[in-house]
Design a protein around this motif. Structure first.
Motif, PDB file in Angstrom:
ATOM      1  N   TYR A   1      -4.030   0.019   1.918  1.00  0.00           N
ATOM      2  CA  TYR A   1      -4.142  -0.801   2.950  1.00  0.00           C
ATOM      3  C   TYR A   1      -2.666  -1.035   3.440  1.00  0.00           C
ATOM      4  O   TYR A   1      -1.703  -1.308   2.354  1.00  0.00           O
ATOM      5  CB  TYR A   1      -4.850  -2.083   2.970  1.00  0.00           C
TER       6      TYR A   1
ATOM      7  N   ILE B   1      -2.888  -2.725  -1.542  1.00  0.00           N
ATOM      8  CA  ILE B   1      -2.086  -3.145  -0.390  1.00  0.00           C
ATOM      9  C   ILE B   1      -0.644  -2.678  -0.513  1.00  0.00           C
ATOM     10  O   ILE B   1      -0.072  -3.138  -1.609  1.00  0.00           O
ATOM     11  CB  ILE B   1      -2.172  -4.597  -0.092  1.00  0.00           C
TER      12      ILE B   1
ATOM     13  N   ILE C   1      -8.659  -9.917   3.435  1.00  0.00           N
ATOM     14  CA  ILE C   1      -7.985  -9.332   2.460  1.00  0.00           C
ATOM     15  C   ILE C   1      -8.612  -8.206   1.875  1.00  0.00           C
ATOM     16  O   ILE C   1      -9.861  -8.643   1.378  1.00  0.00           O
ATOM     17  CB  ILE C   1      -7.272 -10.307   1.515  1.00  0.00           C
TER      18      ILE C   1
ATOM     19  N   GLN D   1      -1.740  -4.333  -5.652  1.00  0.00           N
ATOM     20  CA  GLN D   1      -0.715  -4.213  -4.873  1.00  0.00           C
ATOM     21  C   GLN D   1       0.462  -3.420  -4.979  1.00  0.00           C
ATOM     22  O   GLN D   1       0.597  -3.243  -6.429  1.00  0.00           O
ATOM     23  CB  GLN D   1      -0.233  -5.818  -4.641  1.00  0.00           C
TER      24      GLN D   1
ATOM     25  N   SER E   1       0.109  -3.783   5.324  1.00  0.00           N
ATOM     26  CA  SER E   1      -0.054  -5.437   5.826  1.00  0.00           C
ATOM     27  C   SER E   1       0.877  -5.057   7.251  1.00  0.00           C
ATOM     28  O   SER E   1       2.010  -4.916   6.911  1.00  0.00           O
ATOM     29  CB  SER E   1       0.350  -6.432   5.007  1.00  0.00           C
ATOM     30  N   LYS E   2       0.194  -5.638   8.245  1.00  0.00           N
ATOM     31  CA  LYS E   2       1.259  -5.744   9.320  1.00  0.00           C
ATOM     32  C   LYS E   2       0.629  -6.846  10.392  1.00  0.00           C
ATOM     33  O   LYS E   2      -0.563  -6.812  10.809  1.00  0.00           O
ATOM     34  CB  LYS E   2       1.043  -4.417  10.299  1.00  0.00           C
TER      35      LYS E   2
ATOM     36  N   GLY F   1      -0.132  -9.888   9.545  1.00  0.00           N
ATOM     37  CA  GLY F   1      -1.185 -10.656   9.173  1.00  0.00           C
ATOM     38  C   GLY F   1      -2.606  -9.945   9.039  1.00  0.00           C
ATOM     39  O   GLY F   1      -3.616 -10.289   8.685  1.00  0.00           O
ATOM     40  N   GLU F   2      -2.736  -8.676   9.346  1.00  0.00           N
ATOM     41  CA  GLU F   2      -3.769  -7.812   9.468  1.00  0.00           C
ATOM     42  C   GLU F   2      -3.654  -6.660   8.550  1.00  0.00           C
ATOM     43  O   GLU F   2      -2.417  -6.268   8.055  1.00  0.00           O
ATOM     44  CB  GLU F   2      -4.002  -7.085  10.569  1.00  0.00           C
ATOM     45  N   PHE F   3      -4.467  -5.976   7.995  1.00  0.00           N
ATOM     46  CA  PHE F   3      -4.462  -4.986   6.788  1.00  0.00           C
ATOM     47  C   PHE F   3      -5.241  -3.778   7.502  1.00  0.00           C
ATOM     48  O   PHE F   3      -6.476  -3.646   7.804  1.00  0.00           O
ATOM     49  CB  PHE F   3      -5.316  -5.493   5.739  1.00  0.00           C
TER      50      PHE F   3
ATOM     51  N   LEU G   1       3.156  -3.382   0.268  1.00  0.00           N
ATOM     52  CA  LEU G   1       4.069  -4.302   0.969  1.00  0.00           C
ATOM     53  C   LEU G   1       5.552  -3.661   0.840  1.00  0.00           C
ATOM     54  O   LEU G   1       5.932  -3.067  -0.165  1.00  0.00           O
ATOM     55  CB  LEU G   1       4.045  -5.397   0.389  1.00  0.00           C
TER      56      LEU G   1
END
Length: 282
Positions: A121, A151, A145, A181, A123-124, A126-128, A153
């Motif tokens: 995923y 995720i 989440i 992550q 993160s953009k 606040g959404e995934f 980053l």
């Protein structure tokens, strides 16, 4: 002397064979005629309409979405469409890897969907958003989440992101599920450097070019570390070779470096202040 067979004796046998041939031809014609009638009735009556449409393999989108994409409906003619056209219509979606449409039995249609694997995923705002192994960022976001894939980053470099997604697709499912992550840590010496934070508390420093090959050994590496009588979780570096350092060593070293930098800065500040005072006295 050879016996001469009277032709009158052969006539009954010939008549029987001719009658059998005639009966066989008649039965064959009747059978073909009945089959034609049955086929015509099948196409004319509702028996040839679609009674059920099965969607298999859908995960990223619901079955209803793919059903709409197919343009097929229950009670449509089972023979009123081309399977290749339905496959092409669904395959236009960029997250679709392959589509197979088949007619099953007399009234069913089966649509088998193969989607590109979801491996992470990003993160953009606040959404995934799910990212697929072919580099596509799926348009529908998760509001919570996610826990079923790592995720990303700080991944602004699209080429690095796509390279890493392909590497993640090579990982065993049990290894991929261990990643929580992934951060990009590019430098001048290593533009493909990344850091992985694992669900079991370890950190992994790796290279995006070789991650798929090396990280599959993660379970055995952890097993070797935890076989020691006294062990501490820490950082596993697989960028070049494979070596391990406890967190106490890694972050103590970093703290010492930061302290030295601060001390050096304070000394420079004091020297500057002394020089300013001397200049003012003069």
């Amino acid at each position: 002397m050879e016996k001469v067979i009277d032709i009158t004796e052969r006539v009954p046998a010939m008549k029987k064979r001719r009658k059998r041939r005639t009966n066989f031809k008649f039965i064959a014609l009747i059978t073909i005629f009945l089959l034609i009638i049955v086929v015509l009735l099948y196409f004319q009556l509702p028996y040839s309409n679609i009674k059920k449409i099965d969607i298999k393999g859908a995960a990223l989108r619901e079955d209803a979405f793919y059903l709409q994409q197919s343009t097929l409906q229950v009670d449509d003619s089972l023979w009123g469409f081309k399977t290749s056209e339905v496959e092409q219509s669904i395959a236009e979606n960029e997250w679709i890897k392959s589509v197979d449409v088949k007619r099953k039995f007399l009234n069913d249609v089966e649509i088998t969907i193969e989607e590109w694997q979801k491996v992470a995923y990003i993160s953009k705002d606040g959404e995934f958003y799910p990212m697929l192994e072919n580099g596509v960022i799926f348009s529908e976001a998760n509001e919570i989440i996610p826990i079923d894939a790592p995720i990303f980053l700080e991944f602004e470099d699209e080429a690095l992101r796509k390279k890493l997604l392909k590497q993640l697709a090579e990982l065993k499912p049990e290894v991929l599920s261990q990643i929580s992550q992934i951060n990009a840590n590019p430098s001048e010496t290593d533009p493909y450097a990344i850091t992985l934070f694992m669900n079991d508390g370890y950190e992994v420093r790796a290279d995006a070019n070789t991650l798929g090959e090396k990280l599959n050994y993660y379970p055995s590496i952890i097993a070797q570390i935890e076989q020691q009588e006294v062990f501490e979780k820490g950082v596993i570096d697989i960028e070049v070779g494979t070596y391990y350092r406890p967190f106490s060593d890694v972050y103590t070293l970093n703290s010492d470096v930061e302290a030295e930098s601060e001390e050096g800065g304070q000394e420079e500040k004091q020297n500057d202040e002394q020089q300013e005072q001397q200049t003012g006295e003069e």
